[in-house]
Design an enzyme around this catalytic site. Structure first.
Site, PDB file in Angstrom:
ATOM      1  N   LYS A 115       0.883  -1.187  -0.034  1.00  0.00           N
ATOM      2  CA  LYS A 115       0.100   0.205   0.027  1.00  0.00           C
ATOM      3  C   LYS A 115       0.832   1.196   0.024  1.00  0.00           C
ATOM      4  O   LYS A 115       0.513   2.224  -0.565  1.00  0.00           O
ATOM      5  CB  LYS A 115      -0.994   0.064   1.167  1.00  0.00           C
ATOM      6  CG  LYS A 115      -1.965  -0.924   1.002  1.00  0.00           C
ATOM      7  CD  LYS A 115      -3.247  -0.773   1.931  1.00  0.00           C
ATOM      8  CE  LYS A 115      -4.203  -1.679   2.022  1.00  0.00           C
ATOM      9  NZ  LYS A 115      -5.259  -1.708   3.136  1.00  0.00           N
ATOM     10  N   LYS A 217      -4.852 -10.673  -6.424  1.00  0.00           N
ATOM     11  CA  LYS A 217      -6.201 -10.929  -5.735  1.00  0.00           C
ATOM     12  C   LYS A 217      -7.186 -10.120  -6.324  1.00  0.00           C
ATOM     13  O   LYS A 217      -6.852  -8.739  -6.546  1.00  0.00           O
ATOM     14  CB  LYS A 217      -5.870 -10.610  -4.102  1.00  0.00           C
ATOM     15  CG  LYS A 217      -6.689 -10.711  -3.244  1.00  0.00           C
ATOM     16  CD  LYS A 217      -6.387 -10.229  -1.771  1.00  0.00           C
ATOM     17  CE  LYS A 217      -6.406  -8.615  -1.823  1.00  0.00           C
ATOM     18  NZ  LYS A 217      -6.387  -7.907  -0.673  1.00  0.00           N
ATOM     19  N   LYS A 220     -11.190  -4.478  -3.853  1.00  0.00           N
ATOM     20  CA  LYS A 220     -12.087  -3.444  -4.193  1.00  0.00           C
ATOM     21  C   LYS A 220     -11.251  -2.357  -4.872  1.00  0.00           C
ATOM     22  O   LYS A 220     -11.962  -1.404  -5.142  1.00  0.00           O
ATOM     23  CB  LYS A 220     -12.782  -2.958  -2.846  1.00  0.00           C
ATOM     24  CG  LYS A 220     -12.882  -3.530  -1.609  1.00  0.00           C
ATOM     25  CD  LYS A 220     -13.437  -3.260  -0.375  1.00  0.00           C
ATOM     26  CE  LYS A 220     -12.675  -3.965   0.968  1.00  0.00           C
ATOM     27  NZ  LYS A 220     -13.155  -3.728   2.358  1.00  0.00           N
TER      28      LYS A 220
HETATM   29  P1  TYM Z   1     -10.618  -5.925   4.069  1.00  0.00           P
HETATM   30  O1  TYM Z   1     -11.922  -5.056   4.361  1.00  0.00           O
HETATM   31  O2  TYM Z   1      -9.767  -5.895   2.891  1.00  0.00           O
HETATM   32  O3  TYM Z   1     -11.490  -7.479   3.585  1.00  0.00           O
HETATM   33  C1  TYM Z   1     -12.512  -8.085   4.407  1.00  0.00           C
HETATM   34  C2  TYM Z   1     -12.419  -9.532   4.329  1.00  0.00           C
HETATM   35  O4  TYM Z   1     -12.550 -10.082   2.982  1.00  0.00           O
HETATM   36  C3  TYM Z   1     -11.335 -10.769   2.798  1.00  0.00           C
HETATM   37  N1  TYM Z   1     -11.013 -10.846   1.395  1.00  0.00           N
HETATM   38  C4  TYM Z   1     -10.849 -11.968   0.610  1.00  0.00           C
HETATM   39  N2  TYM Z   1     -11.064 -13.247   0.766  1.00  0.00           N
HETATM   40  C5  TYM Z   1     -11.113 -13.839  -0.440  1.00  0.00           C
HETATM   41  N3  TYM Z   1     -10.283 -13.575  -1.529  1.00  0.00           N
HETATM   42  C6  TYM Z   1     -10.167 -12.151  -1.763  1.00  0.00           C
HETATM   43  N4  TYM Z   1     -10.015 -11.665  -2.973  1.00  0.00           N
HETATM   44  C7  TYM Z   1     -10.644 -11.018  -0.659  1.00  0.00           C
HETATM   45  N5  TYM Z   1     -10.338  -9.818  -0.468  1.00  0.00           N
HETATM   46  C8  TYM Z   1     -10.594  -9.791   0.611  1.00  0.00           C
HETATM   47  C9  TYM Z   1     -10.300 -10.314   3.831  1.00  0.00           C
HETATM   48  O5  TYM Z   1      -9.118 -11.546   4.201  1.00  0.00           O
HETATM   49  C10 TYM Z   1     -10.806  -9.990   4.705  1.00  0.00           C
HETATM   50  O6  TYM Z   1     -11.256 -10.979   5.940  1.00  0.00           O
HETATM   51  N6  TYM Z   1      -7.320  -5.730   7.766  1.00  0.00           N
HETATM   52  C11 TYM Z   1      -8.916  -6.151   7.341  1.00  0.00           C
HETATM   53  C12 TYM Z   1      -9.917  -5.573   8.300  1.00  0.00           C
HETATM   54  C13 TYM Z   1      -9.786  -5.786   9.747  1.00  0.00           C
HETATM   55  C14 TYM Z   1      -9.917  -7.029  10.603  1.00  0.00           C
HETATM   56  C15 TYM Z   1     -10.015  -6.686  11.982  1.00  0.00           C
HETATM   57  C16 TYM Z   1     -10.207  -8.223  10.121  1.00  0.00           C
HETATM   58  C17 TYM Z   1      -9.604  -4.861  10.636  1.00  0.00           C
HETATM   59  N7  TYM Z   1      -9.555  -5.317  11.799  1.00  0.00           N
HETATM   60  C18 TYM Z   1      -9.867  -7.525  12.779  1.00  0.00           C
HETATM   61  C19 TYM Z   1     -10.239  -9.242  11.343  1.00  0.00           C
HETATM   62  C20 TYM Z   1     -10.156  -9.037  12.526  1.00  0.00           C
HETATM   63  C21 TYM Z   1      -9.207  -5.788   6.135  1.00  0.00           C
HETATM   64  O7  TYM Z   1      -8.577  -4.741   5.589  1.00  0.00           O
HETATM   65  O8  TYM Z   1     -10.133  -6.461   5.326  1.00  0.00           O
END
Ligand code: TYM
Length: 354
Positions: A115, A217, A220
């Site tokens: 990032k 991957k 969004k």
């Molecule tokens: P975020 O918002 O990027 O994504 C949310 C969840 O979706 C999963 N994900 C995917 N799984 C499979 N294939 C993909 N292409 C894909 N893209 C996204 C992510 O692995 C995630 O589970 N840092 C985290 C948010 C967060 C969090 C937490 C998660 C903040 N605090 C505490 C768990 C526990 C994030 O940016 O997810």
């Protein structure tokens, strides 16, 4: 407490549209875990600030993720759904964890490197400290299980490292205050305050790839909307994106070893398997030897069948933002009570309160 109560926690950032990757890799698992666990699901709006959304994007995005949770079948009455910024203990615990985590640990985070790009000097301190806030999200509730996609694995390892260092640094204080929970570390039983949280990363959908490049991957934040299926896409959009998805000229292989060097073909079969809740082998049993001109329309039909009801329900919910706000407010109230219990103990352990 004689051991940590099983508790599921996870979060999703309100940045951009939710994708099929978010749904299959995370949200669908959140729904399933409700039957067996006490669950807390959070819209992590403080994390979203690290990518500088406009105020309106942030407010709308937060409601939209909450709507996606509800539309997918998360029950905000039996479980807890809220947005992170309303429970100030997350930010408070994150500061304490900033003082536990080491620069070297955070420097190794691949997501920060991606990032921040080449201009690291110009990256925000928030982006760098992001994983410490994530650890605080989880450990404010002493959560034991965290369902996520594969891309969050390293952040969860860091969460365990932070928990372990906190437990070690303050072990005698924790034991002295009688706040420890017996934990097995190797052959020894020690008194720890934070659990070493288990990631739940399993099943066919831990890493859904871009429709334009099977080695990247689905995300969004990809500039190309054709690279992803958004949860809010119409049936026509979904069909168009799958029709345009990158493939190769060969028919589908008869078995999974035939995916060698064909990441796009594997990804589409994987998506089909995840949506149909079956295996890639079973999908190839039905479609092996068939050209993409046969497989793609079948995949589009399945995707529309599974996703349209969620998109329709999200639209219905988004038409009444007041209702979403009240769900989030009620969740935050209940989450605060639990997080405050942890913070009271943490403050005593570290000496911020007597
Ligand atoms: P975020 O918002 O990027 O994504 C949310 C969840 O979706 C999963 N994900 C995917 N799984 C499979 N294939 C993909 N292409 C894909 N893209 C996204 C992510 O692995 C995630 O589970 N840092 C985290 C948010 C967060 C969090 C937490 C998660 C903040 N605090 C505490 C768990 C526990 C994030 O940016 O997810």
């Amino acid at each position: 407490m004689s051991s940590f109560e099983p508790l599921v926690f996870s979060g999703v950032q309100p940045t951009g549209n939710l994708t099929l990757g978010n749904y299959l890799g995370a949200i669908r698992k959140f729904v399933a875990l409700q039957d067996t666990h006490d669950c807390i699901y959070c819209v992590v709006d403080l994390h979203a600030l690290t990518v500088n959304p406009s105020p309106k994007e942030l407010t709308d995005g937060t409601r939209s993720i909450a709507a996606a949770f509800l539309a997918s079948g998360i029950d905000p009455v039996k479980h807890i759904v809220f947005n992170q910024s309303r429970v100030h203990q997350h930010a408070e615990l994150a500061w304490i964890f900033n003082c536990v985590a080491r620069m070297g640990w955070l420097n190794r985070m691949t997501q920060f490197k991606e990032k921040a790009g080449k201009d690291r000097e110009n990256a925000s301190v928030g982006l760098f400290a992001y994983p410490a806030l994530m650890a605080a999200d989880i450990l404010a509730y002493r959560a034991t299980h965290v369902p996520v996609g594969d891309d969050q694995k390293q952040h969860l390892e860091l969460t365990r490292d932070i928990a372990q260092k906190f437990n070690n640094d303050y072990s005698s204080d924790i034991a002295g205050l009688g706040l420890g929970v017996p934990m097995q570390v190797g052959d020894e039983t020690v008194q720890g305050f934070f659990p070493l949280t288990e990631p739940l990363i399993e099943g066919p959908a831990t890493r859904i790839m871009s429709l334009r490049d099977g080695t990247k991957k689905m995300s969004k934040s990809d500039p190309s909307d054709l690279s992803r299926i958004n949860l809010t896409d119409t049936a026509d959009d979904i069909a168009k994106k799958i029709r345009k998805a990158k493939t190769d000229p060969e028919p589908l292989p008869g078995g999974t070893d035939g995916f060698e060097g064909r990441p796009e073909a594997e990804n589409l079969v994987n998506i089909y398997a995840a949506l149909a809740e079956t295996t890639k082998d079973a999908v190839l049993g039905d479609f092996g030897g068939q050209p993409f001109s046969v497989f793609k329309p079948a995949l589009a039909e399945l995707a529309v069948e599974k996703l349209s009801p969620i998109a329709d329900e999200m639209r219905r919910l988004m038409a009444d933002p007041g209702h979403i706000d009240s769900v989030l407010a009620s969740g935050a109230e209940r989450a605060s009570v639990r997080a405050e219990k942890t913070m009271v103990d943490v403050k005593r352990i570290v000496g911020l309160s007597a």
